[in-house]
Write a protein that holds these residues in place. Structure first.
Motif, PDB file in Angstrom:
ATOM      1  N   GLU A  90       0.836  -1.198   0.000  1.00 41.17           N
ATOM      2  CA  GLU A  90       0.000   0.000   0.000  1.00 41.17           C
ATOM      3  C   GLU A  90       0.873   1.251   0.000  1.00 41.17           C
ATOM      4  N   PHE A  91       0.523   2.215  -0.823  1.00 41.31           N
ATOM      5  CA  PHE A  91       1.218   3.492  -0.852  1.00 41.31           C
ATOM      6  C   PHE A  91       0.895   4.274   0.417  1.00 41.31           C
ATOM      7  N   VAL A  92       1.931   4.844   1.024  1.00 41.15           N
ATOM      8  CA  VAL A  92       1.742   5.630   2.250  1.00 41.15           C
ATOM      9  C   VAL A  92       1.972   7.117   1.983  1.00 41.15           C
ATOM     10  N   ILE A 126       7.509  12.080  -1.570  1.00 40.70           N
ATOM     11  CA  ILE A 126       7.987  13.457  -1.561  1.00 40.70           C
ATOM     12  C   ILE A 126       9.004  13.664  -2.675  1.00 40.70           C
ATOM     13  N   SER A 127       8.936  14.805  -3.326  1.00 38.06           N
ATOM     14  CA  SER A 127       9.870  15.116  -4.400  1.00 38.06           C
ATOM     15  C   SER A 127      11.220  15.531  -3.831  1.00 38.06           C
ATOM     16  N   TRP A 128      12.201  15.669  -4.720  1.00 35.73           N
ATOM     17  CA  TRP A 128      13.548  16.038  -4.283  1.00 35.73           C
ATOM     18  C   TRP A 128      13.544  17.336  -3.482  1.00 35.73           C
ATOM     19  N   ALA A 129      12.861  18.349  -3.985  1.00 36.96           N
ATOM     20  CA  ALA A 129      12.863  19.645  -3.316  1.00 36.96           C
ATOM     21  C   ALA A 129      11.841  19.727  -2.192  1.00 36.96           C
ATOM     22  N   GLY A 130      10.991  18.709  -2.086  1.00 39.56           N
ATOM     23  CA  GLY A 130      10.013  18.708  -1.005  1.00 39.56           C
ATOM     24  C   GLY A 130       8.730  19.454  -1.303  1.00 39.56           C
ATOM     25  N   GLY A 131       8.616  20.010  -2.510  1.00 39.07           N
ATOM     26  CA  GLY A 131       7.434  20.795  -2.818  1.00 39.07           C
ATOM     27  C   GLY A 131       6.257  19.988  -3.318  1.00 39.07           C
ATOM     28  N   ASN A 132       6.492  18.756  -3.682  1.00 47.34           N
ATOM     29  CA  ASN A 132       5.432  17.890  -4.207  1.00 47.34           C
ATOM     30  C   ASN A 132       5.296  16.697  -3.273  1.00 47.34           C
ATOM     31  N   ILE A 133       4.196  16.644  -2.534  1.00 48.47           N
ATOM     32  CA  ILE A 133       3.978  15.597  -1.532  1.00 48.47           C
ATOM     33  C   ILE A 133       2.618  14.949  -1.753  1.00 48.47           C
ATOM     34  N   HIS A 134       2.589  13.642  -1.612  1.00 47.70           N
ATOM     35  CA  HIS A 134       1.339  12.901  -1.749  1.00 47.70           C
ATOM     36  C   HIS A 134       1.201  11.949  -0.563  1.00 47.70           C
ATOM     37  N   TYR A 135      -0.055  11.725  -0.162  1.00 42.58           N
ATOM     38  CA  TYR A 135      -0.341  10.778   0.919  1.00 42.58           C
ATOM     39  C   TYR A 135      -1.421   9.803   0.488  1.00 42.58           C
ATOM     40  N   GLY A 136      -1.331   8.593   1.003  1.00 45.75           N
ATOM     41  CA  GLY A 136      -2.407   7.647   0.800  1.00 45.75           C
ATOM     42  C   GLY A 136      -3.623   8.073   1.612  1.00 45.75           C
ATOM     43  N   SER A 183      -5.592   6.553   3.552  1.00 45.88           N
ATOM     44  CA  SER A 183      -5.729   5.997   4.899  1.00 45.88           C
ATOM     45  C   SER A 183      -4.835   6.684   5.933  1.00 45.88           C
ATOM     46  N   VAL A 184      -3.881   7.490   5.468  1.00 45.34           N
ATOM     47  CA  VAL A 184      -2.960   8.137   6.416  1.00 45.34           C
ATOM     48  C   VAL A 184      -3.029   9.652   6.387  1.00 45.34           C
ATOM     49  N   LYS A 185      -3.805  10.203   5.484  1.00 45.25           N
ATOM     50  CA  LYS A 185      -3.913  11.663   5.388  1.00 45.25           C
ATOM     51  C   LYS A 185      -4.358  12.267   6.709  1.00 45.25           C
ATOM     52  N   GLY A 186      -3.649  13.324   7.096  1.00 42.96           N
ATOM     53  CA  GLY A 186      -3.976  14.005   8.342  1.00 42.96           C
ATOM     54  C   GLY A 186      -3.316  13.399   9.562  1.00 42.96           C
ATOM     55  N   ARG A 187      -2.715  12.216   9.409  1.00 47.64           N
ATOM     56  CA  ARG A 187      -2.074  11.560  10.560  1.00 47.64           C
ATOM     57  C   ARG A 187      -0.566  11.396  10.358  1.00 47.64           C
ATOM     58  N   PHE A 188      -0.147  11.208   9.110  1.00 44.40           N
ATOM     59  CA  PHE A 188       1.269  10.987   8.809  1.00 44.40           C
ATOM     60  C   PHE A 188       1.831  12.216   8.099  1.00 44.40           C
ATOM     61  N   THR A 189       3.130  12.463   8.338  1.00 41.72           N
ATOM     62  CA  THR A 189       3.816  13.556   7.671  1.00 41.72           C
ATOM     63  C   THR A 189       5.160  13.074   7.155  1.00 41.72           C
ATOM     64  N   ILE A 190       5.386  13.268   5.863  1.00 40.16           N
ATOM     65  CA  ILE A 190       6.660  12.900   5.259  1.00 40.16           C
ATOM     66  C   ILE A 190       7.522  14.143   5.129  1.00 40.16           C
TER      67      ILE A 190
END
Length: 122
Positions: A45-47, A50-60, A62-69
């Motif tokens: 499952e995708f969690v 994050i992109s190299w510069a950190g400006g493009n972030i995606h969350y699965g 089931s973890v949105k709002g709870r996990f931070t990359i």
């Protein structure tokens, strides 16, 4: 070649927090990084990614709002801060890397770590 080593897994009670780290080495080229997880008997499952510069972030979902990359490129480290953990978050968590853009599909990633176990008790 990129080598990835995860750390920070363990056992935590439901509602607790845990932070995973992934140390990357072996190549200084720009690459996107992600976390995936796999529970026994379930598909990978995708969690988060994050992109190299950190400006493009995606969350699965089931973890949105709870996990931070996050990532610290100077140290070649990607972190995953996990809060409000639930028993269903129990899985082996894998760090992955690829050259180019962020992807949410595991098959798009070239390099993988060995995984770290996260167990959330109820």
């Amino acid at each position: 070649q990129v080598q990835l080593i995860e750390s920070g897994g363990g056992v935590v009670k439901a509602g607790g927090s845990l932070t995973l780290s992934c140390a990357a080495s072996g190549d200084d080229d720009i690459y996107a990084m992600a976390w995936f997880r796999q529970a026994p008997g379930k598909e990978r499952e995708f969690v988060a990614a994050i992109s190299w510069a950190g400006g493009n972030i995606h969350y699965g979902d089931s973890v949105k709002g709870r996990f931070t990359i996050s990532r610290e490129n100077a140290k070649n480290i990607v972190g995953l801060q996990m809060r409000s953990l639930k028993p269903e978050d129990t899985a082996v968590y894998y760090c992955a890397a690829r050259f180019g853009q962020v992807q949410v599909i595991g098959g798009k990633y070239t390099y993988w770590g060995q995984g770290t176990q996260v167990t959330v008790s109820s």
